[in-house]
Scaffold this motif. Sequence first.
Motif, PDB file in Angstrom:
ATOM      1  N   ASP B  53      25.440   1.429  61.795  1.00 55.48           N
ATOM      2  CA  ASP B  53      25.306   2.323  60.629  1.00 55.48           C
ATOM      3  C   ASP B  53      26.152   1.792  59.472  1.00 55.48           C
ATOM      4  O   ASP B  53      25.762   1.897  58.321  1.00 55.48           O
ATOM      5  CB  ASP B  53      25.758   3.742  61.003  1.00 55.48           C
ATOM      6  N   LEU B  54      27.320   1.239  59.805  1.00 59.86           N
ATOM      7  CA  LEU B  54      28.197   0.705  58.739  1.00 59.86           C
ATOM      8  C   LEU B  54      28.851  -0.603  59.191  1.00 59.86           C
ATOM      9  O   LEU B  54      29.130  -0.782  60.376  1.00 59.86           O
ATOM     10  CB  LEU B  54      29.302   1.720  58.407  1.00 59.86           C
ATOM     11  N   VAL B  85      32.854   9.162  62.722  1.00 56.97           N
ATOM     12  CA  VAL B  85      32.590   7.882  63.410  1.00 56.97           C
ATOM     13  C   VAL B  85      32.501   8.144  64.917  1.00 56.97           C
ATOM     14  O   VAL B  85      33.423   8.684  65.511  1.00 56.97           O
ATOM     15  CB  VAL B  85      33.710   6.854  63.119  1.00 56.97           C
ATOM     16  N   LYS B 236      29.174   3.072  64.483  1.00 56.29           N
ATOM     17  CA  LYS B 236      28.034   3.952  64.775  1.00 56.29           C
ATOM     18  C   LYS B 236      28.485   5.356  64.411  1.00 56.29           C
ATOM     19  O   LYS B 236      29.562   5.794  64.836  1.00 56.29           O
ATOM     20  CB  LYS B 236      27.693   3.861  66.262  1.00 56.29           C
ATOM     21  N   LEU B 237      27.693   6.041  63.601  1.00 57.32           N
ATOM     22  CA  LEU B 237      28.094   7.361  63.133  1.00 57.32           C
ATOM     23  C   LEU B 237      27.763   8.434  64.162  1.00 57.32           C
ATOM     24  O   LEU B 237      26.812   8.288  64.942  1.00 57.32           O
ATOM     25  CB  LEU B 237      27.376   7.695  61.818  1.00 57.32           C
ATOM     26  N   ASP B 242      27.711  12.235  57.538  1.00 55.10           N
ATOM     27  CA  ASP B 242      27.224  11.747  56.238  1.00 55.10           C
ATOM     28  C   ASP B 242      27.702  10.301  56.061  1.00 55.10           C
ATOM     29  O   ASP B 242      28.901  10.039  55.942  1.00 55.10           O
ATOM     30  CB  ASP B 242      27.776  12.650  55.129  1.00 55.10           C
ATOM     31  N   ARG B 243      26.745   9.381  56.050  1.00 59.22           N
ATOM     32  CA  ARG B 243      27.047   7.949  55.982  1.00 59.22           C
ATOM     33  C   ARG B 243      27.924   7.621  54.774  1.00 59.22           C
ATOM     34  O   ARG B 243      28.923   6.918  54.877  1.00 59.22           O
ATOM     35  CB  ARG B 243      25.729   7.188  55.893  1.00 59.22           C
ATOM     36  N   LEU B 244      27.552   8.180  53.625  1.00 63.19           N
ATOM     37  CA  LEU B 244      28.254   7.882  52.381  1.00 63.19           C
ATOM     38  C   LEU B 244      29.690   8.403  52.416  1.00 63.19           C
ATOM     39  O   LEU B 244      30.637   7.720  52.016  1.00 63.19           O
ATOM     40  CB  LEU B 244      27.472   8.501  51.213  1.00 63.19           C
ATOM     41  N   VAL B 246      31.543   9.077  55.075  1.00 59.85           N
ATOM     42  CA  VAL B 246      32.362   8.301  56.030  1.00 59.85           C
ATOM     43  C   VAL B 246      32.770   6.963  55.384  1.00 59.85           C
ATOM     44  O   VAL B 246      33.930   6.546  55.460  1.00 59.85           O
ATOM     45  CB  VAL B 246      31.581   8.066  57.349  1.00 59.85           C
ATOM     46  N   ALA B 247      31.807   6.331  54.723  1.00 63.45           N
ATOM     47  CA  ALA B 247      32.078   5.039  54.072  1.00 63.45           C
ATOM     48  C   ALA B 247      33.174   5.200  53.018  1.00 63.45           C
ATOM     49  O   ALA B 247      34.111   4.399  52.952  1.00 63.45           O
ATOM     50  CB  ALA B 247      30.803   4.499  53.447  1.00 63.45           C
ATOM     51  N   THR B 260      26.405  -0.549  54.268  1.00 59.44           N
ATOM     52  CA  THR B 260      25.360  -0.209  55.238  1.00 59.44           C
ATOM     53  C   THR B 260      24.643  -1.522  55.586  1.00 59.44           C
ATOM     54  O   THR B 260      24.822  -2.535  54.892  1.00 59.44           O
ATOM     55  CB  THR B 260      24.331   0.762  54.626  1.00 59.44           C
ATOM     56  N   SER B 261      23.778  -1.463  56.604  1.00 60.15           N
ATOM     57  CA  SER B 261      23.045  -2.689  56.973  1.00 60.15           C
ATOM     58  C   SER B 261      22.136  -3.129  55.824  1.00 60.15           C
ATOM     59  O   SER B 261      21.977  -4.326  55.573  1.00 60.15           O
ATOM     60  CB  SER B 261      22.220  -2.461  58.248  1.00 60.15           C
TER      61      SER B 261
END
Lengths: 227, 398
Positions: B53-54, B85, B236-237, B242-244, B246-247, B260-261
């Motif tokens: 995921d990241l 995460v 891996k989330l 929320d991907r953003l 966490v990033a 992200t990938s």
Amino acid sequence: MEALKITGLSKVFGSGRLEVRALEDISLSIAAGDLVALMGPSGSGKTTLLLCVSLILEPTAGTVIFDGDTIYRDGWTGFDVRRLRREKVGFIFQTSNLIPFLTARENVLLPQYMVGMKGEMAENRAEELLEYMEVADRADYLPALLSGGEQQRVSIARALANRPKLILADEPTASLDTIRGKKVMELLKKIARENQTAVITVTHDARMIEGFDSIYHLKDGRLNSEP
Amino acid sequence: MDLAVKDLKRHLGRFLTTVIGVGLLFGTVLAMNGVFRGVVFEGISLIEATNPDLWVVERFRGGPFSEQSTLAEDFHYTVAAVPGVAQASPFIVYPVERDIRGKSTRFTIIGYDVFGGLGGPSKLTAGRGIERAHYEAVAHKKLGLSLGEKIPLGLHFYTVVGLTDNITSPDGEPVVFLSLPDAQEVLFQRDNETVRNQRERLRRSLTRNAVTSREADRLISELQSETHTINAVLVKLAPGADRLKVARHIEDWLYFSVYTSQEEINLMLRGRLAKARMQLLTFRIILLIVSMVILTLVIYTFTMEKIRSIAIMKLMGATNWMVIRLVLEQSLLLTLSSFIIGWLIIHNTQDFFPRKIFLTPLDESVTFGLALLGGLVASGLGIWQALKTQPAMALGGH
């Protein structure tokens, strides 16, 4: 019956100071079965007259009546002249001008194919004509494998394929020796008589025109005839 | 009576030679399409196959593929503690050139946490994944290794336990997966002479700075270069995270860069692969234009060779359609046959290319469409020439 009647035909190229009068007030009449020779020096207008008669070149003035129809009147036509050519006119050329990638038989089939005649009927007609011209045994040969005389005979068979009313022969003996040339002329006479086809032959060689019905001389675009 | 086919049959040898020539040209165009796609495919295959995921990398670095990125190995524990995460795994990747079966071979080593961590081979064609902490490897088929074969890397031999074929390095080189510690050892392992020299340099440096010899011996092992480093942490989330968010958290609080990938792929396409792609694309376009021009010339020449026959047919009263059909049919037959030859050539030789030739139906369809269009344009030129041919040309001059 008249196969072709030309009255007061003129052809002018260019205009003003560049104007060239290639043909001037030409009148002639050819009946079915007539054999006519057209003679004259180079530049006299023979090709231009042949092109007008073969419905390729529009005359500037005059009338061309072909097989009872007025095809051109003062430079105007209401006819599909290309269709008339493929249905009613046969051409024989100086060199045989056979299509090089077609066999002798296929060359004779081509004009029939152009008018929509196919199958056994067309094949029989081709066979019949090749036999008539005595080249049936060379039917499956490509033109390159035929002698000059054989090529010219195939060319005549092709010209006859659609039973034309008029055959135009442009120096048909030019590429042949005297004996073969005379044979070709004899064939043309035979065709004219037997098929009631009018034949106009352009030639330079006076020895080849024995027994012709009319001989026309062109000089500077004007016609003189001798019976 | 099909005049086009009859003409081609009479000149079969020339037609076949032309078809093979133009076919080779089309084969080259299709090969260039494949090379172009292959460069992109291989360039991003590792990212796509790994697909976390990241990607967490050294701050302000575009790593781990576009740019060098170095992190301490234990940072993955810190990342794992970030809310959202689910899993964070260490990842190391580097190219090497080593002897394999007595032949110097370039390949890329990937080190990952073999016990459930991210970043391992996503698909195996034979064998199994790495199950032991040391001395096992999964290798790409391109290396020509067999299951059970032992390869020497550094001071140890590694047994090939699995084979894979879907991942290459961004440079198109085959990969070898190792456990993380093994990969670090292969990367940092030095021969004894180098270690001795380094220790001696350190000792001299320390003693010059008033450190006693006894004290220097104690400090030397502490000052040896760090080997527990990695290039990235794969994340891996947790479900619903929320991907953003966490990033941003990792970037703001842990001072790393996060991608992200898809962003990693974009970095590759706009960075490392950009020039190669542009170069290949330009060459591809030029090649296509050259092919079209040659095709046009061939068809135009074919038509011009028949111009007298066309004049005779026109004099005899042939319709325009008959003339058009003759030229058009030959043009399409030539284009179609050449394309088929080109297609067969490239589909039967693609495996001989050292790098991936990635042929896609879309590229092939577009190339075929353009070839057909070129053929039509070419025949248009021939048709124009044929239609303007005067029937009088068939007559001799007087």
